[in-house]
Design a protein around this motif. Structure first.
Motif, PDB file in Angstrom:
ATOM      1  N   VAL A   6      15.370  -6.327  -6.620  1.00 45.51           N
ATOM      2  CA  VAL A   6      15.373  -4.937  -7.091  1.00 45.51           C
ATOM      3  C   VAL A   6      14.463  -4.097  -6.202  1.00 45.51           C
ATOM      4  CG1 VAL A   6      15.094  -3.454  -9.115  1.00 45.51           C
ATOM      5  CG2 VAL A   6      15.321  -5.897  -9.423  1.00 45.51           C
ATOM      6  N   PHE A   7      14.925  -2.876  -5.907  1.00 41.60           N
ATOM      7  CA  PHE A   7      14.097  -1.950  -5.129  1.00 41.60           C
ATOM      8  C   PHE A   7      14.265  -0.547  -5.685  1.00 41.60           C
ATOM      9  CE2 PHE A   7      13.412   0.983  -1.535  1.00 41.60           C
ATOM     10  CZ  PHE A   7      12.134   0.600  -1.174  1.00 41.60           C
ATOM     11  N   PHE A   8      13.134   0.110  -5.968  1.00 40.88           N
ATOM     12  CA  PHE A   8      13.154   1.516  -6.403  1.00 40.88           C
ATOM     13  C   PHE A   8      12.690   2.371  -5.220  1.00 40.88           C
ATOM     14  CE2 PHE A   8      11.778   0.355 -11.044  1.00 40.88           C
ATOM     15  CZ  PHE A   8      13.044  -0.148 -11.291  1.00 40.88           C
ATOM     16  N   GLY A   9      13.453   3.402  -4.892  1.00 39.87           N
ATOM     17  CA  GLY A   9      13.052   4.235  -3.766  1.00 39.87           C
ATOM     18  C   GLY A   9      13.382   5.695  -3.962  1.00 39.87           C
ATOM     19  N   VAL A  10      12.835   6.518  -3.068  1.00 42.70           N
ATOM     20  CA  VAL A  10      13.217   7.933  -3.002  1.00 42.70           C
ATOM     21  C   VAL A  10      14.203   8.048  -1.837  1.00 42.70           C
ATOM     22  CG1 VAL A  10      11.052   8.768  -3.995  1.00 42.70           C
ATOM     23  CG2 VAL A  10      11.231   8.531  -1.514  1.00 42.70           C
ATOM     24  N   PRO A  11      15.042   9.111  -1.820  1.00 37.36           N
ATOM     25  CA  PRO A  11      16.062   9.201  -0.775  1.00 37.36           C
ATOM     26  C   PRO A  11      15.515   9.028   0.645  1.00 37.36           C
ATOM     27  CG  PRO A  11      16.516  10.811  -2.470  1.00 37.36           C
ATOM     28  CD  PRO A  11      15.196  10.179  -2.822  1.00 37.36           C
ATOM     29  N   THR A  12      14.322   9.574   0.920  1.00 40.79           N
ATOM     30  CA  THR A  12      13.751   9.436   2.269  1.00 40.79           C
ATOM     31  C   THR A  12      13.651   7.966   2.678  1.00 40.79           C
ATOM     32  OG1 THR A  12      12.508  11.469   1.964  1.00 40.79           O
ATOM     33  CG2 THR A  12      11.706   9.998   3.687  1.00 40.79           C
ATOM     34  N   MET A  13      13.326   7.105   1.751  1.00 46.06           N
ATOM     35  CA  MET A  13      13.239   5.676   2.085  1.00 46.06           C
ATOM     36  C   MET A  13      14.613   5.136   2.463  1.00 46.06           C
ATOM     37  SD  MET A  13      10.652   4.379  -0.887  1.00 46.06           S
ATOM     38  CE  MET A  13       8.988   5.050  -1.029  1.00 46.06           C
ATOM     39  N   TYR A  14      15.640   5.535   1.705  1.00 48.44           N
ATOM     40  CA  TYR A  14      16.989   5.043   2.013  1.00 48.44           C
ATOM     41  C   TYR A  14      17.482   5.586   3.357  1.00 48.44           C
ATOM     42  CZ  TYR A  14      16.969   3.029  -2.614  1.00 48.44           C
ATOM     43  OH  TYR A  14      16.632   2.258  -3.699  1.00 48.44           O
ATOM     44  N   VAL A  15      17.097   6.821   3.679  1.00 47.11           N
ATOM     45  CA  VAL A  15      17.465   7.386   4.983  1.00 47.11           C
ATOM     46  C   VAL A  15      16.815   6.550   6.081  1.00 47.11           C
ATOM     47  CG1 VAL A  15      17.193   9.403   6.492  1.00 47.11           C
ATOM     48  CG2 VAL A  15      17.812   9.723   4.089  1.00 47.11           C
ATOM     49  N   ARG A  16      15.553   6.210   5.879  1.00 46.88           N
ATOM     50  CA  ARG A  16      14.825   5.376   6.850  1.00 46.88           C
ATOM     51  C   ARG A  16      15.471   4.000   6.998  1.00 46.88           C
ATOM     52  NH1 ARG A  16      11.204   7.339  10.462  1.00 46.88           N
ATOM     53  NH2 ARG A  16       9.546   8.532   9.514  1.00 46.88           N
ATOM     54  N   MET A  17      15.942   3.442   5.878  1.00 51.29           N
ATOM     55  CA  MET A  17      16.504   2.088   5.906  1.00 51.29           C
ATOM     56  C   MET A  17      17.818   2.039   6.686  1.00 51.29           C
ATOM     57  SD  MET A  17      15.440   1.095   2.008  1.00 51.29           S
ATOM     58  CE  MET A  17      16.266  -0.460   1.871  1.00 51.29           C
ATOM     59  N   LEU A  18      18.470   3.212   6.823  1.00 51.82           N
ATOM     60  CA  LEU A  18      19.703   3.254   7.612  1.00 51.82           C
ATOM     61  C   LEU A  18      19.428   3.029   9.092  1.00 51.82           C
ATOM     62  CD1 LEU A  18      21.573   6.235   5.880  1.00 51.82           C
ATOM     63  CD2 LEU A  18      22.084   3.787   5.698  1.00 51.82           C
ATOM     64  N   GLU A  61       0.829  -1.203   0.000  1.00 45.99           N
ATOM     65  CA  GLU A  61       0.000   0.000   0.000  1.00 45.99           C
ATOM     66  C   GLU A  61       0.866   1.258   0.000  1.00 45.99           C
ATOM     67  OE1 GLU A  61      -3.046  -0.482   2.957  1.00 45.99           O
ATOM     68  OE2 GLU A  61      -3.497   1.658   2.757  1.00 45.99           O
ATOM     69  N   ARG A  62       1.944   1.209   0.759  1.00 42.24           N
ATOM     70  CA  ARG A  62       2.893   2.316   0.783  1.00 42.24           C
ATOM     71  C   ARG A  62       4.177   1.859   1.454  1.00 42.24           C
ATOM     72  NH1 ARG A  62       2.502   5.776   5.754  1.00 42.24           N
ATOM     73  NH2 ARG A  62       4.012   6.804   4.462  1.00 42.24           N
ATOM     74  N   PHE A  63       5.149   2.745   1.548  1.00 41.72           N
ATOM     75  CA  PHE A  63       6.383   2.418   2.256  1.00 41.72           C
ATOM     76  C   PHE A  63       6.164   2.704   3.734  1.00 41.72           C
ATOM     77  CE2 PHE A  63      10.555   3.481   4.018  1.00 41.72           C
ATOM     78  CZ  PHE A  63      11.314   2.398   3.599  1.00 41.72           C
ATOM     79  N   ALA A  64       5.906   1.658   4.505  1.00 41.42           N
ATOM     80  CA  ALA A  64       5.762   1.840   5.951  1.00 41.42           C
ATOM     81  C   ALA A  64       7.111   1.413   6.524  1.00 41.42           C
ATOM     82  CB  ALA A  64       4.631   0.967   6.471  1.00 41.42           C
ATOM     83  N   HIS A  65       7.913   2.415   6.935  1.00 40.77           N
ATOM     84  CA  HIS A  65       9.318   2.095   7.257  1.00 40.77           C
ATOM     85  C   HIS A  65       9.458   1.072   8.378  1.00 40.77           C
ATOM     86  CE1 HIS A  65       9.303   4.718  10.806  1.00 40.77           C
ATOM     87  NE2 HIS A  65       8.475   5.435  10.112  1.00 40.77           N
ATOM     88  N   GLU A  66       8.457   1.032   9.271  1.00 38.36           N
ATOM     89  CA  GLU A  66       8.577   0.076  10.377  1.00 38.36           C
ATOM     90  C   GLU A  66       8.249  -1.352   9.926  1.00 38.36           C
ATOM     91  OE1 GLU A  66       4.550   1.544  10.081  1.00 38.36           O
ATOM     92  OE2 GLU A  66       6.431   2.651  10.129  1.00 38.36           O
ATOM     93  N   ARG A  67       7.646  -1.499   8.751  1.00 34.57           N
ATOM     94  CA  ARG A  67       7.312  -2.844   8.271  1.00 34.57           C
ATOM     95  C   ARG A  67       8.165  -3.291   7.081  1.00 34.57           C
ATOM     96  NH1 ARG A  67       1.232  -2.939   6.993  1.00 34.57           N
ATOM     97  NH2 ARG A  67       1.653  -5.145   6.737  1.00 34.57           N
TER      98      ARG A  67
END
Ligand code: MCA
Length: 488
Positions: A236-248, A218-224
């Motif tokens: 493969v994963f396509f993301g915006v920088p905010t997602m990569y910041v969250r993944m750190l 449904e969306r990028f829920a960083h906690e899930r």
């Protein structure tokens, strides 16, 4: 070539292969094809014809895919509407696109106050679609047929509809498959919203053109999202920088384990800070591949899949895309010098919907003016250095300050207002409003007004009272002289 013929490589060629995982259920390409056929028949039964516009105001869901595929087959022009938009943002799109209908959920329909359009509820379509025949109908044969109108804000504050053709999308998909070495063996986790070309034109199209396996959320829920990656094991994963910041923020072992199974992380829609690229490489063992695109042009430049992925650079032109870097007089600048990027190629949109003047203003001698300032290195890598306009990009969503300024200026107690970007570690940038008040300054009331009428990502993070706005002798606001606001 049209999108249906591109997608048929999977629908006809790989009918029994698992294609899509959504909400715990798995569908084959044959099943997705049938769902699209039934939906196309339902849309036809409801009166939609080739050339009609259809607004889709939904978050990611299985029917989003059905509706999009149905529209591409019928030649109905798909108009995705950001699910976070509220009444005034939607009203503008409806007035401009004049769709035959808008599809949304009963819950989201509450945000459509005052909109004069036929509203088709997703819940009703769900109930009706099963009764439709699964007979396949493909009406579109010409690649120049418009496939979608994607609204992208202009410097005037009112957004314009970029008309993207089947050819634009096909060229983009084939380029991405080639440049990023997609195969049917890939597994893609897609958490991006489908109402933007990043999720739709890159995510959905790479999936269907390659015949790989997709897990849509449904969306990028960083906690899930860490759990999704561990479970699904995407390549493969396509993301915006905010997602990569969250993944750190994910535990080191989780990051390392996810990195092991992954083939490619791609970032776009906003600049990827070099530090994030470095930190991500240390944790996940991958160099994120940064690329550059726009709604009007789809993808233009990309770092190479094989070869140096240069931090801070958006790489090299994609196949078929011509790039020029020009000074204000229209002369090419030398390598190492700053210019404005202009583009040409089969990826370029067909123009802004019913706005000939705006379309002409966006071009110079047949070249599309991006508004992005760039430098080319001697070995051909482009690095973006800023924008001609004061566009703010927050979490990958574009925000035009002018739109928020116009809204705030209508509010009681606001004499003058300027909205500018403030740096934010997670979202890249956030908007901040500087207000010259008339009478008592009430930041809470302004925030409530924004929350009621604007998409959540456009709500200024802070409302700062100022005595006056810094202006040039000619009266132009000098945003760079506004007091700096630091996010805490
Ligand atoms: C955010 N929210 C959403 C979504 N994203 N709601 C529904 N669907 C979404 N996709 C809402 C949340 O519910 C929440 O609402 C608020 O926004 C903030 O969300 P949160 O998770 O706290 O924020 P975050 O950690 O900052 O993460 C946000 C995000 C989101 C997931 C990274 O910004 C995002 O999906 N960005 C992608 C944008 C994108 O695809 N851009 C491509 C444009 P509330 O505040 O009410 O609780 S195309 C483009 O730019 C060109 C062509 C290109 O090159 O790609």
């Amino acid at each position: 070539m049209t999108l249906p013929s591109l997608f048929d490589l999977s629908f006809l060629g790989r009918r029994d292969t698992p294609a899509l995982e959504w909400d715990g259920a798995v569908f084959t390409f044959g099943e997705i094809d049938e769902r699209a056929a039934r939906m196309a028949n339902l849309l036809t039964a409801r009166g939609l014809e080739r050339g009609d516009r259809l607004c889709v105001y939904l978050g990611n869901c299985l029917e989003y895919v059905d509706l999009y595929l149905a529209a591409t087959r019928l030649g109905v022009i798909f108009v995705p509407v950001n699910v976070l938009y509220r009444d005034r943002e939607i009203r503008h799109i409806l007035q401009d696109a004049e769709p035959k209908a808008l599809i949304t959920t009963a819950e989201q329909a509450g945000f459509l106050s005052g909109a004069s359009v036929a509203v088709w509820l997703l819940e009703e379509l769900r109930a009706e679609v099963g009764a439709q025949a699964a007979t396949r109908r493909v009406e579109v044969t010409d690649g120049d047929t418009p496939a979608a109108i994607v609204y992208t804000s202009g410097t005037t504050g009112a957004s314009k509809g970029a008309v993207l053709t089947h050819r634009n999308f096909v060229v983009n998909a084939v380029n991405l498959l080639t440049c990023w070495q997609f195969t049917a063996g890939d597994r893609m986790l897609l958490t991006l919203p489908l109402f933007h070309v990043h999720g739709l034109g890159n995510g959905i199209h790479c999936w269907l053109a390659s015949g790989c396996m997709l897990r849509l959320t449904e969306r990028f829920a960083h906690e899930r999202a860490a759990g999704w990656m561990t479970e699904f094991q995407p390549t493969v994963f396509f993301g915006v920088p905010t997602m990569y910041v969250r993944m750190l923020e994910w535990p080191e072992e989780t990051a390392a384990a996810i990195g092991k199974g992954m083939r490619l992380f791609v970032s776009g829609s906003a600049p990827l800070p070099a530090q994030v690229l470095e930190d991500f490489r240390a944790r996940f063992g991958h160099t994120i591949l940064e690329r550059y695109g726009m709604s009007e042009t789809l993808m233009n430049l990309t770092n190479p899949y094989v070869g140096e992925r240069r931090a801070g650079s958006v790489g090299l032109p994609m196949p078929g895309v011509s790039v020029r870097n020009l000074d204000p007089d229209g002369n090419d600048v030398a390598d190492g010098e700053t210019g404005e990027l202009y583009l040409r190629g089969p990826n370029l949109f067909a123009g802004y919907w019913r706005r000939e003047e705006a379309t002409a203003a966006a071009h110079r001698d047949g070249w599309f003016r991006t508004g992005d300032i760039a430098v080319r290195s001697a070995d051909g890598y482009y690095t973006l250095q800023g924008r001609r306009s004061d566009l703010i990009i927050s979490g990958g969503f574009n925000i035009y300050p002018r739109e928020i300024e116009e809204f705030l200026a209508e509010q009681p107690g606001v004499k003058e207002v300027a909205v500018a970007a403030a740096a934010d570690a997670r979202r890249g940038e956030v908007p901040v409003a500087y207000v010259v008040a008339e009478g008592k300054f009430d930041a809470g009331a302004l925030e409530r007004a924004c929350r009621a009428h604007l998409a959540s990502f456009k709500i200024p993070r802070a409302f700062v009272a100022v005595e006056a706005l810094p202006r040039t002798a000619l009266g132009k606001i000098q945003k760079h002289l506004l007091p700096k606001w630091e996010s805490s």
